[in-house]
Design an enzyme around this catalytic site. Structure first.
Site, PDB file in Angstrom:
ATOM      1  CD  GLN A 161      41.647  36.812  44.359  1.00 41.20           C
ATOM      2  OE1 GLN A 161      42.090  37.245  45.635  1.00 41.20           O
ATOM      3  NE2 GLN A 161      41.926  35.538  44.147  1.00 41.20           N
ATOM      4  N   GLY A 204      46.012  47.565  39.342  1.00 46.84           N
ATOM      5  CA  GLY A 204      46.601  46.913  40.447  1.00 46.84           C
ATOM      6  C   GLY A 204      47.676  47.601  41.114  1.00 46.84           C
ATOM      7  CE1 TYR A 225      44.695  33.287  43.464  1.00 48.06           C
ATOM      8  CE2 TYR A 225      45.009  34.819  45.187  1.00 48.06           C
ATOM      9  CZ  TYR A 225      45.222  34.455  43.981  1.00 48.06           C
ATOM     10  OH  TYR A 225      45.997  35.278  43.428  1.00 48.06           O
ATOM     11  CB  THR A 238      42.362  34.524  40.742  1.00 48.88           C
ATOM     12  OG1 THR A 238      41.688  35.636  41.055  1.00 48.88           O
ATOM     13  CG2 THR A 238      43.774  34.591  40.100  1.00 48.88           C
ATOM     14  N   GLY A 269      48.985  46.791  33.150  1.00 48.98           N
ATOM     15  CA  GLY A 269      49.465  47.853  32.437  1.00 48.98           C
ATOM     16  C   GLY A 269      48.744  49.124  32.162  1.00 48.98           C
ATOM     17  CB  SER A 301      43.479  40.460  47.448  1.00 43.96           C
ATOM     18  OG  SER A 301      44.203  39.217  47.808  1.00 43.96           O
ATOM     19  CB  ALA A 357      47.743  39.764  48.129  1.00 44.50           C
ATOM     20  CE  LYS A 384      42.676  39.826  39.012  1.00 47.26           C
ATOM     21  NZ  LYS A 384      43.926  39.140  39.138  1.00 47.26           N
TER      22      LYS A 384
HETATM   23  C1  LIG Z   1      51.396  42.988  44.648  1.00 47.67           C
HETATM   24  C2  LIG Z   1      50.571  42.401  43.745  1.00 47.67           C
HETATM   25  C3  LIG Z   1      49.453  41.420  44.540  1.00 47.67           C
HETATM   26  C4  LIG Z   1      48.433  40.760  43.798  1.00 47.67           C
HETATM   27  N1  LIG Z   1      47.385  39.815  44.597  1.00 47.67           N
HETATM   28  C5  LIG Z   1      46.420  39.523  43.765  1.00 47.67           C
HETATM   29  C6  LIG Z   1      45.568  38.724  44.408  1.00 47.67           C
HETATM   30  O1  LIG Z   1      45.404  38.493  45.639  1.00 47.67           O
HETATM   31  N2  LIG Z   1      44.623  38.052  43.836  1.00 47.67           N
HETATM   32  C7  LIG Z   1      44.476  38.310  42.329  1.00 47.67           C
HETATM   33  O2  LIG Z   1      43.434  37.593  41.997  1.00 47.67           O
HETATM   34  N3  LIG Z   1      45.228  39.200  41.780  1.00 47.67           N
HETATM   35  C8  LIG Z   1      46.212  39.533  42.383  1.00 47.67           C
HETATM   36  N4  LIG Z   1      47.353  40.498  41.680  1.00 47.67           N
HETATM   37  C9  LIG Z   1      47.093  40.743  40.219  1.00 47.67           C
HETATM   38  C10 LIG Z   1      46.242  41.925  40.011  1.00 47.67           C
HETATM   39  O3  LIG Z   1      44.791  41.668  40.456  1.00 47.67           O
HETATM   40  C11 LIG Z   1      45.933  42.470  38.641  1.00 47.67           C
HETATM   41  O4  LIG Z   1      45.710  41.240  37.932  1.00 47.67           O
HETATM   42  C12 LIG Z   1      47.197  42.946  38.196  1.00 47.67           C
HETATM   43  O5  LIG Z   1      48.036  43.734  39.268  1.00 47.67           O
HETATM   44  C13 LIG Z   1      47.025  44.190  37.271  1.00 47.67           C
HETATM   45  O6  LIG Z   1      48.314  44.592  36.523  1.00 47.67           O
HETATM   46  P1  LIG Z   1      48.760  46.105  37.085  1.00 47.67           P
HETATM   47  O7  LIG Z   1      49.440  46.080  38.183  1.00 47.67           O
HETATM   48  O8  LIG Z   1      49.661  46.386  35.828  1.00 47.67           O
HETATM   49  O9  LIG Z   1      47.680  47.100  36.959  1.00 47.67           O
HETATM   50  C14 LIG Z   1      48.326  40.897  42.251  1.00 47.67           C
HETATM   51  C15 LIG Z   1      49.272  41.865  41.747  1.00 47.67           C
HETATM   52  C16 LIG Z   1      50.058  42.595  42.471  1.00 47.67           C
HETATM   53  C17 LIG Z   1      51.128  43.516  41.638  1.00 47.67           C
HETATM   54  C1  LIG Z   2      48.206  33.201  45.298  1.00 45.09           C
HETATM   55  C2  LIG Z   2      49.004  34.450  45.176  1.00 45.09           C
HETATM   56  C3  LIG Z   2      48.582  35.653  46.237  1.00 45.09           C
HETATM   57  C4  LIG Z   2      48.976  36.969  45.870  1.00 45.09           C
HETATM   58  C5  LIG Z   2      48.982  37.145  44.332  1.00 45.09           C
HETATM   59  O1  LIG Z   2      48.060  37.011  43.551  1.00 45.09           O
HETATM   60  C6  LIG Z   2      50.211  37.877  43.834  1.00 45.09           C
HETATM   61  O2  LIG Z   2      51.271  38.185  44.587  1.00 45.09           O
HETATM   62  O3  LIG Z   2      50.331  38.080  42.739  1.00 45.09           O
END
Ligand SMILES: Cc1cc2nc3c(=O)[nH]c(=O)nc-3n(C[C@H](O)[C@H](O)[C@H](O)COP(=O)(O)O)c2cc1C
Ligand SMILES: CCCCC(=O)C(=O)O
Length: 421
Positions: free
Chosen positions: A145, A365, A147, A183, A344, A112, A85, A286
């Site tokens: 993705q 991510g 929600y 998600t 990771g 996202s 996000a 997811k």
């Molecule tokens: C700052 C941030 C925002 C994220 N926002 C979303 C999101 O909007 N929707 C979602 O499904 N997952 C979100 N995720 C999870 C990522 O899609 C992913 O599962 C995760 O970051 C993978 O791990 P990594 O950061 O170690 O690569 C977010 C992760 C982070 C770090």
């Molecule tokens: C509903 C949460 C939106 C962002 C997100 O997935 C995160 O910050 O991990």
């Protein structure tokens, strides 16, 4: 905040180091945090380091090809971009920069729901990069993705918007939003302590762009404190159904408050079936971590499963994703469901290990956010290229010329001799 000296980045770890030195604390903490003690966040990386590779030798590895398919589309590599996000917190070009870098690298990007650039503008940015339609080395791919909102009308409107943004069916445009990634691990937001302390919020000039339209500048009234300058700890929570804003005194991350107000905690398997019933887009779930849920996902008819613990940001103490992967794969063996992984992945050898255990692709991510923070589009390209080059080298050193050469025998758990089968 003390500032660390910048490194000339030659690894994802260097990019992360630099981001720590450059990002504002509100953004840095939001990006880097895991939930609670951040045990799972750490374990996601540690678990890759517990695995050992079993290379094969003397196999003519002068040419390495990483192209692969994702739900029938050929992409340049199994290294993909996870949805994160609010990318404009890292760099003003945000999601547009990521889309251009993804298109250049012929990689898959998941956008996202909570992007600070709309699906339309993100796709358009990706389309600015000329792609060779006749290329056999793959094409970029854009997934979305989702929600699921309490208000199903809002959810459905978003799906329709995304379908439209994908320009699917126009032959001259190869970039399509081809898949919905739902998600399922966020009925509530995990408790990220730094965000609570910082009373995290999105700066006033950024918006949750997928919920705006030309008539209404929804300045993400949702999580924004409308009295931005004085930061009086008061939020106005936007109700997408009535259009009204409710005044709430903020005691935590505004994001957590927003999730409580908007995201549906009653989400269950019948809702996945509902999404499938209202769209022709293939569906990936997811956030699956167990064999039990993987079987249910396959029973629901989804096309893909993304093994994910949300980068350790939701339930702290769950298995590292690479440790959960084998049971998910076993559970859906022969069911025609593609299985991906995120969490990771930081090095080329991590990608090799995930594929050796059976993942079809890996998603990154935070590494993308560190790249964005470093240098916008070029920074994302750098992040993608660094890990891509490491992966190609790891493949060659393990005796693999193409993705199909990578198999279960290339990896083992632990450091002892391989147990006899
Ligand atoms: C700052 C941030 C925002 C994220 N926002 C979303 C999101 O909007 N929707 C979602 O499904 N997952 C979100 N995720 C999870 C990522 O899609 C992913 O599962 C995760 O970051 C993978 O791990 P990594 O950061 O170690 O690569 C977010 C992760 C982070 C770090
Ligand atoms: C509903 C949460 C939106 C962002 C997100 O997935 C995160 O910050 O991990």
């Amino acid at each position: 905040m003390s500032r660390l000296p910048q490194l000339v980045p030659i690894s994802i770890a260097d990019l992360e180091h630099n981001a720590h030195a450059t990002l504002a604390l509100n953004a840095l903490d939001y990006y880097r945090s895991g939930a609670n003690d951040m045990q799972t966040l750490k374990d996601n990386q540690d678990a890759y380091n517990r695995l050992r590779l079993r290379p094969r030798i003397l196999r003519d590895v002068s040419k390495v090809d990483t192209k692969t398919t994702l739900l029938g589309h050929t992409v340049g590599s199994p290294i993909c971009i996870a949805p994160t996000a609010m990318q404009r917190l890292a760099n003003d070009a945000g999601e547009k920069a990521t889309a251009r870098a993804a298109a250049k690298a012929k990689k898959c990007m998941i956008l996202s729901s909570w992007s600070t650039t709309s699906a339309e503008d993100t796709i358009a940015a990706g389309q600015e990069i000329p792609v060779d339609q006749s290329s056999t080395s793959g094409l970029p791919l854009f997934w979305f993705q989702l929600y699921v909102y309490k208000d199903r009308v809002v959810t459905e409107q978003l799906i329709r918007r995304v379908e439209k943004a994908g320009y699917k069916g126009r032959v001259e445009i190869e970039i399509v939003i081809e898949t919905l990634v739902i998600t399922v691990d966020t009925p509530f937001l995990g408790r990220r302590l730094a965000d609570v302390r910082n009373v995290f919020k999105l700066p006033g000039h950024m918006t949750m762009a997928n919920f705006e339209n030309k008539d209404s500048k929804v300045t993400m009234a949702t999580i924004l404190d409308q009295n931005e300058d004085s930061d009086d700890g008061v939020d106005f929570i936007y109700d997408a159904k009535t259009g009204a804003s409710k005044r709430v005194v903020r005691q935590e991350s505004s994001l957590a408050a927003y999730v409580v107000s908007q995201i549906d905690p009653t989400l269950n398997w019948s809702d996945i079936a509902w999404v499938r019933s209202i769209t022709k887009l293939p569906v990936v779930v997811k956030g699956v971590l167990t064999a039990e849920d993987a079987k249910l996902a396959a029973d629901t008819g989804v096309e893909g499963i993304l093994v994910s613990n949300h980068g350790g940001r939701q339930l702290d103490g769950v298995l590292a994703t690479i440790d959960a992967l084998p049971e998910v794969l076993d559970a859906v063996k022969g069911r025609g469901v593609e299985v991906y992984i995120d969490g990771g992945v930081r090095k080329g050898t991590d990608v090799l290990k995930a594929l050796a255990l059976g993942a079809k692709a890996v998603f990154l991510g935070r590494p993308i956010l560190w790249g964005l923070a470093h240098d916008g589009e070029d920074g994302v390209s750098l992040a993608l290229n660094l890990i891509q080059q490491e992966f190609e080298l790891a493949m060659a050193l393990a005796g693999c010329c193409k993705i199909e050469d990578i198999n279960r025998d290339h990896v083992q758990h632990g450091t002892g001799p391989r147990p006899r089968l």
